[in-house]
Design an enzyme around this catalytic site. Sequence first.
Site, PDB file in Angstrom:
ATOM      1  N   ASP A   8       0.936  -1.069   0.075  1.00  0.00           N
ATOM      2  CA  ASP A   8      -0.041   0.135   0.069  1.00  0.00           C
ATOM      3  C   ASP A   8       0.882   1.307   0.038  1.00  0.00           C
ATOM      4  OD1 ASP A   8      -2.291   1.569   0.337  1.00  0.00           O
ATOM      5  OD2 ASP A   8      -1.757   1.805   2.620  1.00  0.00           O
ATOM      6  N   ASP A  10      -0.313   5.215   0.957  1.00  0.00           N
ATOM      7  CA  ASP A  10      -0.498   5.883   2.052  1.00  0.00           C
ATOM      8  C   ASP A  10      -0.669   5.366   3.486  1.00  0.00           C
ATOM      9  OD1 ASP A  10      -0.516   8.681   0.578  1.00  0.00           O
ATOM     10  OD2 ASP A  10      -2.217   7.380  -0.513  1.00  0.00           O
TER      11      ASP A  10
END
Length: 174
Positions: A8, A10
Amino acid sequence: MKRTIILDLDETLVHATTHLPGVKHDFMVMVKMEREIMPIFVVKRPGVTEFLERLGENYKVVVFTAGLEEYASQVLDKLDKNGVISQRLYRDSCTEVNGKYVKDLSLVVGKDLRSALIVNDNPSSYSLQPENGVPIKAFVDDLKDQELLNLVEFLESCYAYEDMRDAVTDLLAN
């Protein structure tokens, strides 16, 4: 065949905000939002460069983000100077489930989910394949954070497992 680690962006690799963060930011990107250009300040999670380099030695490294491509591609260009990340997927590749963006790992690895793990701070984003998920504490701006450096050793050890999901089961059991 190389195994795959899906990351991922953020709150896993970086923290990004439209306001000046409480700590020194590493870089800034300019993103067009509704006809206006906005500065986005980005703080890299401590150890992210070493983390990517070490993973890249043994794994295919993919970033799958619910972020918009116009924003996330600029961040990844600055974050991945050595080209470790071989594939990028953005919000348009996510599946919407109950108003949340969910990442379907089969878009990256097809049907063989034994050879892939996803590292994400939000478990609902890998709810389609929860057994492939490696949870990580969300990063905001704790510059003493050691999560990535702790995690890289676990991820390197996953290669010993025929089915990498068994490594996650063992990790979560301890």
